[in-house]
Write a protein that holds these residues in place. Structure first.
Motif, PDB file in Angstrom:
ATOM      1  N   ALA A 317       0.833  -1.207   0.000  1.00 52.13           N
ATOM      2  CA  ALA A 317       0.000   0.000   0.000  1.00 52.13           C
ATOM      3  C   ALA A 317       0.867   1.257   0.000  1.00 52.13           C
ATOM      4  O   ALA A 317       0.543   2.263  -0.650  1.00 52.13           O
ATOM      5  CB  ALA A 317      -0.931  -0.013   1.223  1.00 52.13           C
ATOM      6  N   LEU A 318       1.997   1.207   0.732  1.00 53.68           N
ATOM      7  CA  LEU A 318       2.924   2.342   0.747  1.00 53.68           C
ATOM      8  C   LEU A 318       3.498   2.587  -0.636  1.00 53.68           C
ATOM      9  O   LEU A 318       3.595   3.750  -1.082  1.00 53.68           O
ATOM     10  CB  LEU A 318       4.049   2.053   1.752  1.00 53.68           C
ATOM     11  N   ARG A 319       3.862   1.526  -1.334  1.00 56.58           N
ATOM     12  CA  ARG A 319       4.389   1.680  -2.694  1.00 56.58           C
ATOM     13  C   ARG A 319       3.362   2.321  -3.613  1.00 56.58           C
ATOM     14  O   ARG A 319       3.697   3.183  -4.426  1.00 56.58           O
ATOM     15  CB  ARG A 319       4.804   0.319  -3.251  1.00 56.58           C
ATOM     16  N   VAL A 320       2.116   1.909  -3.495  1.00 59.55           N
ATOM     17  CA  VAL A 320       1.068   2.466  -4.351  1.00 59.55           C
ATOM     18  C   VAL A 320       0.874   3.951  -4.063  1.00 59.55           C
ATOM     19  O   VAL A 320       0.674   4.757  -4.977  1.00 59.55           O
ATOM     20  CB  VAL A 320      -0.256   1.696  -4.140  1.00 59.55           C
ATOM     21  N   ARG A 321       0.942   4.338  -2.775  1.00 61.95           N
ATOM     22  CA  ARG A 321       0.767   5.748  -2.421  1.00 61.95           C
ATOM     23  C   ARG A 321       1.912   6.615  -2.923  1.00 61.95           C
ATOM     24  O   ARG A 321       1.696   7.740  -3.381  1.00 61.95           O
ATOM     25  CB  ARG A 321       0.664   5.896  -0.893  1.00 61.95           C
ATOM     26  N   MET A 322       3.136   6.093  -2.862  1.00 58.74           N
ATOM     27  CA  MET A 322       4.295   6.939  -3.121  1.00 58.74           C
ATOM     28  C   MET A 322       4.799   6.878  -4.559  1.00 58.74           C
ATOM     29  O   MET A 322       5.512   7.778  -4.998  1.00 58.74           O
ATOM     30  CB  MET A 322       5.436   6.566  -2.169  1.00 58.74           C
ATOM     31  N   PHE A 323       4.430   5.815  -5.288  1.00 54.53           N
ATOM     32  CA  PHE A 323       4.939   5.658  -6.654  1.00 54.53           C
ATOM     33  C   PHE A 323       3.761   5.462  -7.591  1.00 54.53           C
ATOM     34  O   PHE A 323       3.004   4.491  -7.476  1.00 54.53           O
ATOM     35  CB  PHE A 323       5.918   4.480  -6.713  1.00 54.53           C
ATOM     36  N   GLU A 324       3.619   6.396  -8.530  1.00 53.94           N
ATOM     37  CA  GLU A 324       2.402   6.486  -9.320  1.00 53.94           C
ATOM     38  C   GLU A 324       2.284   5.398 -10.382  1.00 53.94           C
ATOM     39  O   GLU A 324       1.191   4.900 -10.639  1.00 53.94           O
ATOM     40  CB  GLU A 324       2.328   7.862  -9.989  1.00 53.94           C
ATOM     41  N   THR A 325       3.387   5.065 -11.031  1.00 56.66           N
ATOM     42  CA  THR A 325       3.313   4.159 -12.174  1.00 56.66           C
ATOM     43  C   THR A 325       3.746   2.745 -11.789  1.00 56.66           C
ATOM     44  O   THR A 325       4.485   2.538 -10.824  1.00 56.66           O
ATOM     45  CB  THR A 325       4.209   4.651 -13.319  1.00 56.66           C
ATOM     46  N   GLU A 326       3.279   1.785 -12.582  1.00 57.96           N
ATOM     47  CA  GLU A 326       3.674   0.397 -12.352  1.00 57.96           C
ATOM     48  C   GLU A 326       5.181   0.228 -12.517  1.00 57.96           C
ATOM     49  O   GLU A 326       5.818  -0.560 -11.805  1.00 57.96           O
ATOM     50  CB  GLU A 326       2.929  -0.510 -13.324  1.00 57.96           C
ATOM     51  N   HIS A 327       5.754   0.979 -13.477  1.00 55.28           N
ATOM     52  CA  HIS A 327       7.205   0.905 -13.674  1.00 55.28           C
ATOM     53  C   HIS A 327       7.949   1.329 -12.415  1.00 55.28           C
ATOM     54  O   HIS A 327       8.917   0.668 -12.005  1.00 55.28           O
ATOM     55  CB  HIS A 327       7.614   1.797 -14.845  1.00 55.28           C
ATOM     56  N   GLU A 328       7.521   2.416 -11.792  1.00 54.77           N
ATOM     57  CA  GLU A 328       8.188   2.878 -10.570  1.00 54.77           C
ATOM     58  C   GLU A 328       8.035   1.868  -9.444  1.00 54.77           C
ATOM     59  O   GLU A 328       8.969   1.636  -8.675  1.00 54.77           O
ATOM     60  CB  GLU A 328       7.608   4.222 -10.146  1.00 54.77           C
ATOM     61  N   ARG A 329       6.847   1.261  -9.355  1.00 55.90           N
ATOM     62  CA  ARG A 329       6.632   0.286  -8.286  1.00 55.90           C
ATOM     63  C   ARG A 329       7.468  -0.967  -8.491  1.00 55.90           C
ATOM     64  O   ARG A 329       7.990  -1.544  -7.524  1.00 55.90           O
ATOM     65  CB  ARG A 329       5.136  -0.050  -8.181  1.00 55.90           C
ATOM     66  N   ARG A 330       7.612  -1.389  -9.752  1.00 57.63           N
ATOM     67  CA  ARG A 330       8.499  -2.531 -10.009  1.00 57.63           C
ATOM     68  C   ARG A 330       9.946  -2.173  -9.674  1.00 57.63           C
ATOM     69  O   ARG A 330      10.702  -2.995  -9.152  1.00 57.63           O
ATOM     70  CB  ARG A 330       8.386  -2.967 -11.476  1.00 57.63           C
ATOM     71  N   ARG A 331      10.305  -0.936  -9.982  1.00 60.78           N
ATOM     72  CA  ARG A 331      11.683  -0.504  -9.727  1.00 60.78           C
ATOM     73  C   ARG A 331      11.985  -0.486  -8.240  1.00 60.78           C
ATOM     74  O   ARG A 331      13.042  -0.978  -7.813  1.00 60.78           O
ATOM     75  CB  ARG A 331      11.891   0.884 -10.338  1.00 60.78           C
ATOM     76  N   ILE A 332      11.051   0.069  -7.425  1.00 59.92           N
ATOM     77  CA  ILE A 332      11.318   0.131  -5.995  1.00 59.92           C
ATOM     78  C   ILE A 332      11.274  -1.261  -5.382  1.00 59.92           C
ATOM     79  O   ILE A 332      12.018  -1.565  -4.438  1.00 59.92           O
ATOM     80  CB  ILE A 332      10.336   1.091  -5.277  1.00 59.92           C
ATOM     81  N   SER A 333      10.439  -2.146  -5.922  1.00 60.54           N
ATOM     82  CA  SER A 333      10.419  -3.529  -5.440  1.00 60.54           C
ATOM     83  C   SER A 333      11.758  -4.201  -5.704  1.00 60.54           C
ATOM     84  O   SER A 333      12.289  -4.933  -4.856  1.00 60.54           O
ATOM     85  CB  SER A 333       9.296  -4.315  -6.125  1.00 60.54           C
ATOM     86  N   ALA A 334      12.314  -3.954  -6.895  1.00 59.09           N
ATOM     87  CA  ALA A 334      13.617  -4.532  -7.224  1.00 59.09           C
ATOM     88  C   ALA A 334      14.702  -3.975  -6.313  1.00 59.09           C
ATOM     89  O   ALA A 334      15.605  -4.706  -5.867  1.00 59.09           O
ATOM     90  CB  ALA A 334      13.951  -4.256  -8.682  1.00 59.09           C
ATOM     91  N   LEU A 335      14.631  -2.676  -6.020  1.00 62.24           N
ATOM     92  CA  LEU A 335      15.613  -2.073  -5.109  1.00 62.24           C
ATOM     93  C   LEU A 335      15.491  -2.666  -3.715  1.00 62.24           C
ATOM     94  O   LEU A 335      16.496  -2.881  -3.026  1.00 62.24           O
ATOM     95  CB  LEU A 335      15.422  -0.559  -5.063  1.00 62.24           C
ATOM     96  N   ASP A 336      14.262  -2.930  -3.277  1.00 64.08           N
ATOM     97  CA  ASP A 336      14.070  -3.557  -1.967  1.00 64.08           C
ATOM     98  C   ASP A 336      14.713  -4.927  -1.925  1.00 64.08           C
ATOM     99  O   ASP A 336      15.396  -5.286  -0.954  1.00 64.08           O
ATOM    100  CB  ASP A 336      12.569  -3.685  -1.657  1.00 64.08           C
TER     101      ASP A 336
END
Length: 343
Positions: A317-336
């Motif tokens: 839910a935090l990722r969805v709030r802070m990162f607008e696009t699916e690309h950004e969310r995949r990127r932050i997931s990969a960084l995690d």
């Protein structure tokens, strides 16, 4: 600085050499002129013509589509089929690009017959004689065999100049074995000569026994053998690398953004400097968002009373709030997963 630039240049050379066997996807590079006819179109070998060549243009509707046709709906064919004033097929890089363009639309070797029919139809439509069509299709068969044989070299990775030289020698032999000396020279000769000179430059840059003056003299002798466009391209690349290294060193030493901008203006001009400034801003904004995300995620990780499933749901839910696009969310997931800081 010479050695740092030399290492970067060797990396670029590795990419160029890799391009010899890792072929472009669908030829979606620079669009070319399609089929070009120069002079007569009567030369060729007198042999029986296969069905796809002997057919007329009216049969074009029956030619099967290639799997990746949708990728070229709005671009021109790259490369061309040319004949000289005597009607002989011109063996040059343009013909190689023409073949690569259509090979790239197949995706694999399963569609070989559809590829042959498609090429024949394209050549018929542009008035290429049947005998020249046949010669092109015979070269296609040899070229596909070469590409298949060369794939074994793709797994060989090395930053050593001598190893690269050995790979280039093997490729040269492989090309002449499958294509014959005339086609191999027409398709790859100029490129092979240019890359050999680039390897010579890397040997000189890596030779620590040379003084600065001796190195400059040796490099100048190699540059005299390079075509002018290669010299200009290399100089631009080295200027970009040198400026990038200088900017990194300036920032490490606490230089202001105005000082960085002045260096970039001198090296790149106003338009490129403005683009780089925008990229810097975007990078800084991203890193700021990542830092805030990490702060809030740490609070979730430290919170008591949450099951693993609840904790994961809170992070999602935090990722969805802070990162607008699916690309950004995949990127932050990969960084995690990598434990990266997002830099």
């Amino acid at each position: 600085m010479v050695h740092r630039v030399g290492i970067f240049a060797l990396g670029a050379l590795l990419a160029v050499v890799a391009g010899f066997w890792l072929f472009a996807d669908g030829g979606q590079g620079l669009p070319g002129a399609g089929i070009e006819n120069v002079g007569q179109q009567t030369a060729g070998r007198s042999v029986a013509l296969p069905e796809e060549v002997a057919g007329s243009s009216s049969a074009e509707d029956s030619v099967p589509p290639l799997p990746r046709d949708e990728r070229i709906s709005d671009i021109d064919v790259d490369g061309s089929v040319r004949v000289d004033m005597n009607g002989n097929l011109v063996l040059d890089p343009s013909l190689r690009r023409f073949l690569d363009f259509y090979i790239g639309l197949t995706g694999d070797q399963v569609h070989g017959e559809a590829l042959r029919q498609r090429l024949a139809a394209e050549m018929r439509q542009r008035g290429i004689s049947a005998q020249v069509q046949l010669e092109v299709l015979e070269i296609l068969d040899d070229y596909l065999a070469y590409r298949g044989a060369s794939e074994a070299l793709a797994v060989r990775r090395s930053g050593n100049v001598e190893d690269l030289q050995a790979v280039l020698d093997e490729l040269k032999d492989l090309r002449r074995k499958h294509l014959g000396p005339d086609v191999a020279e027409g398709f790859f000769g100029a490129e092979e000569a240019r890359l050999r000179l680039m390897l010579d430059r890397q040997r000189i840059l890596a030779d620590e026994s040379l003084s600065g003056h001796e190195r400059d003299q040796a490099l100048a002798q190699v540059d005299q053998l390079l075509p002018e466009f290669s010299v200009q391209t290399r100089r631009r690349s080295e200027a970009v690398v040198s400026t990038s290294l200088k900017v990194s060193e300036m920032r490490e030493q606490g230089a202001s953004e105005e000082e960085v901008r002045a260096v970039r203006l001198e090296a790149y001009g106003p338009e490129a400097t403005q683009r780089l400034s925008r990229l810097d801003e975007q990078r800084a904004q991203w890193q700021s968002r990542v830092a805030e995300y990490r702060r809030q995620k740490a609070l979730i990780d430290q919170a008591g009373g949450l099951t693993a499933e609840d904790r994961q749901a809170e992070v999602e839910a935090l990722r969805v709030r802070m990162f607008e696009t699916e690309h950004e969310r995949r990127r932050i997931s990969a960084l995690d997963r990598a434990g990266d800081d997002g830099a």
